[in-house]
Design an enzyme around this catalytic site. Structure first.
Site, PDB file in Angstrom:
ATOM      1  N   ASP A  31      41.515  47.926  39.623  1.00  0.00           N
ATOM      2  CA  ASP A  31      41.339  48.059  41.072  1.00  0.00           C
ATOM      3  C   ASP A  31      41.375  46.663  41.692  1.00  0.00           C
ATOM      4  OD1 ASP A  31      39.561  48.113  43.607  1.00  0.00           O
ATOM      5  OD2 ASP A  31      39.944  50.232  43.176  1.00  0.00           O
ATOM      6  N   GLU A  32      41.956  46.552  42.878  1.00  0.00           N
ATOM      7  CA  GLU A  32      42.129  45.251  43.537  1.00  0.00           C
ATOM      8  C   GLU A  32      40.818  44.496  43.724  1.00  0.00           C
ATOM      9  OE1 GLU A  32      43.767  43.356  47.692  1.00  0.00           O
ATOM     10  OE2 GLU A  32      44.488  45.328  47.097  1.00  0.00           O
TER      11      GLU A  32
END
Length: 121
Positions: free
Chosen positions: A15-16
């Site tokens: 996930d970013e």
């Protein structure tokens, strides 16, 4: 078809919010380089490989890892030079590298870093 390792899938698939700024910059560099490599192929018909890393030496080493038409991104946390043969380092592939390995009874970068710089010189 490009084969992607599980480690690579895990790194890219995070996930970013778990990406450090440095990693985002490296990912952006990988995208730019991919585009350039595709353009070289389109315009010249030649394939090229690329390495993306923290410095020129590591980028050059990684570019040779997956030839003839792939690129390799080496994130900082994946750098583990301990097992890298000394002769893979620029300037250590010829006589100097062989003399160094013989004089110190070593063959890898991990063994080399244990010696003080003055002894290596």
């Amino acid at each position: 078809l490009v084969e992607v390792s599980t480690a690579s899938q895990n790194w890219w698939g995070r996930d970013e919010m778990f990406w450090a700024e440095e990693e985002k910059l490296m990912a952006a560099a990988a995208a730019v380089i991919q585009g350039l490599r595709e353009e070289v192929l389109r315009e010249t018909g030649f394939t090229c490989s690329a390495g993306i890393a923290d410095n020129k030496m590591l980028a050059k080493l990684t570019s040779a890892m997956h030839k003839p038409f792939q690129q390799t991104l080496l994130p900082r946390e994946a750098i583990a030079p301990a097992g890298l043969p000394i002769d893979r380092l620029r300037g250590f592939g010829g006589d100097m590298g062989r003399q160094l390995q013989s004089a110190l009874s070593i063959s890898t970068c991990g063994e080399l870093v244990k010696f003080p710089a003055q002894k290596v010189q």
